[in-house]
Design a protein around this motif. Structure first.
Motif, PDB file in Angstrom:
ATOM      1  N   ALA A  20       0.809  -1.219   0.000  1.00 23.58           N
ATOM      2  CA  ALA A  20       0.000   0.000   0.000  1.00 23.58           C
ATOM      3  C   ALA A  20       0.845   1.272   0.000  1.00 23.58           C
ATOM      4  O   ALA A  20       0.324   2.361  -0.232  1.00 23.58           O
ATOM      5  CB  ALA A  20      -0.934   0.005   1.202  1.00 23.58           C
ATOM      6  N   GLY A  21       2.139   1.144   0.287  1.00 26.66           N
ATOM      7  CA  GLY A  21       3.012   2.312   0.316  1.00 26.66           C
ATOM      8  C   GLY A  21       2.835   3.176   1.553  1.00 26.66           C
ATOM      9  O   GLY A  21       3.016   4.385   1.505  1.00 26.66           O
ATOM     10  N   ILE A  22       2.477   2.528   2.655  1.00 29.62           N
ATOM     11  CA  ILE A  22       2.328   3.246   3.922  1.00 29.62           C
ATOM     12  C   ILE A  22       3.204   2.576   4.970  1.00 29.62           C
ATOM     13  O   ILE A  22       3.739   1.497   4.750  1.00 29.62           O
ATOM     14  CB  ILE A  22       0.850   3.304   4.389  1.00 29.62           C
ATOM     15  N   SER A  73      -7.154   7.372   8.265  1.00 21.76           N
ATOM     16  CA  SER A  73      -7.215   8.613   7.491  1.00 21.76           C
ATOM     17  C   SER A  73      -7.642   8.269   6.068  1.00 21.76           C
ATOM     18  O   SER A  73      -7.495   7.123   5.617  1.00 21.76           O
ATOM     19  CB  SER A  73      -5.843   9.291   7.460  1.00 21.76           C
ATOM     20  N   LEU A  74      -8.157   9.238   5.361  1.00 23.69           N
ATOM     21  CA  LEU A  74      -8.574   9.014   3.980  1.00 23.69           C
ATOM     22  C   LEU A  74      -7.382   8.609   3.118  1.00 23.69           C
ATOM     23  O   LEU A  74      -7.498   7.725   2.257  1.00 23.69           O
ATOM     24  CB  LEU A  74      -9.253  10.263   3.414  1.00 23.69           C
ATOM     25  N   PHE A  75      -6.237   9.211   3.353  1.00 24.14           N
ATOM     26  CA  PHE A  75      -5.029   8.863   2.597  1.00 24.14           C
ATOM     27  C   PHE A  75      -4.693   7.376   2.756  1.00 24.14           C
ATOM     28  O   PHE A  75      -4.463   6.670   1.770  1.00 24.14           O
ATOM     29  CB  PHE A  75      -3.844   9.720   3.053  1.00 24.14           C
ATOM     30  N   ALA A 116      -4.978   4.346  -0.061  1.00 21.67           N
ATOM     31  CA  ALA A 116      -3.780   3.579  -0.420  1.00 21.67           C
ATOM     32  C   ALA A 116      -4.042   2.083  -0.300  1.00 21.67           C
ATOM     33  O   ALA A 116      -3.689   1.303  -1.190  1.00 21.67           O
ATOM     34  CB  ALA A 116      -2.607   3.993   0.465  1.00 21.67           C
ATOM     35  N   ILE A 117      -4.684   1.673   0.774  1.00 21.64           N
ATOM     36  CA  ILE A 117      -4.992   0.252   0.974  1.00 21.64           C
ATOM     37  C   ILE A 117      -6.022  -0.226  -0.042  1.00 21.64           C
ATOM     38  O   ILE A 117      -5.888  -1.297  -0.636  1.00 21.64           O
ATOM     39  CB  ILE A 117      -5.474   0.005   2.418  1.00 21.64           C
ATOM     40  N   ALA A 118      -7.060   0.565  -0.249  1.00 19.39           N
ATOM     41  CA  ALA A 118      -8.116   0.187  -1.197  1.00 19.39           C
ATOM     42  C   ALA A 118      -7.542  -0.006  -2.597  1.00 19.39           C
ATOM     43  O   ALA A 118      -7.839  -1.008  -3.265  1.00 19.39           O
ATOM     44  CB  ALA A 118      -9.211   1.249  -1.203  1.00 19.39           C
ATOM     45  N   ASP A 126     -16.285   1.705   0.062  1.00 22.05           N
ATOM     46  CA  ASP A 126     -17.516   1.335   0.777  1.00 22.05           C
ATOM     47  C   ASP A 126     -17.412  -0.051   1.408  1.00 22.05           C
ATOM     48  O   ASP A 126     -18.007  -0.305   2.450  1.00 22.05           O
ATOM     49  CB  ASP A 126     -18.721   1.358  -0.158  1.00 22.05           C
ATOM     50  N   ASP A 127     -16.682  -0.943   0.762  1.00 21.79           N
ATOM     51  CA  ASP A 127     -16.502  -2.288   1.317  1.00 21.79           C
ATOM     52  C   ASP A 127     -15.440  -2.300   2.409  1.00 21.79           C
ATOM     53  O   ASP A 127     -15.560  -3.026   3.391  1.00 21.79           O
ATOM     54  CB  ASP A 127     -16.103  -3.276   0.220  1.00 21.79           C
ATOM     55  N   LEU A 128     -14.416  -1.500   2.228  1.00 21.49           N
ATOM     56  CA  LEU A 128     -13.311  -1.467   3.193  1.00 21.49           C
ATOM     57  C   LEU A 128     -13.720  -0.811   4.498  1.00 21.49           C
ATOM     58  O   LEU A 128     -13.246  -1.190   5.568  1.00 21.49           O
ATOM     59  CB  LEU A 128     -12.115  -0.734   2.582  1.00 21.49           C
TER      60      LEU A 128
END
Length: 75
Positions: free
Chosen positions: A28-30, A45-47, A51-53, A61-63
């Motif tokens: 995910a790059g986090i 956070s939205l960020f 990244a994960i999604a 919506d699923d995550l």
């Protein structure tokens, strides 16, 4: 309250061979510590959610389902 569907993420990650928080974070790059905190219930956070999604092809919506969609519906 916003909570990550860790079961969904864990199953998607496992399906492509990512079994650890470090592997999920790398894809995910986090940071790994962010993933660990998300699995322990920290509000994402939205960020980080985005990244994960994107990394796992999961709709936001699923995550992060709302409480009604996550609850069991009686038959």
């Amino acid at each position: 309250m916003l909570r990550l569907d860790t079961d969904l993420l864990r199953s998607r990650a496992a399906a492509i061979g990512d079994g650890t928080h470090a592997e999920i974070a790398r894809r995910a790059g986090i940071d790994r510590s962010v993933v660990t905190r998300l699995f322990s219930g920290t509000v994402p956070s939205l960020f980080n959610l985005t990244a994960i999604a994107w990394a796992y092809g999961i709709a936001l919506d699923d995550l992060v389902p709302n409480a009604e969609t996550k609850a069991e519906v009686p038959a």
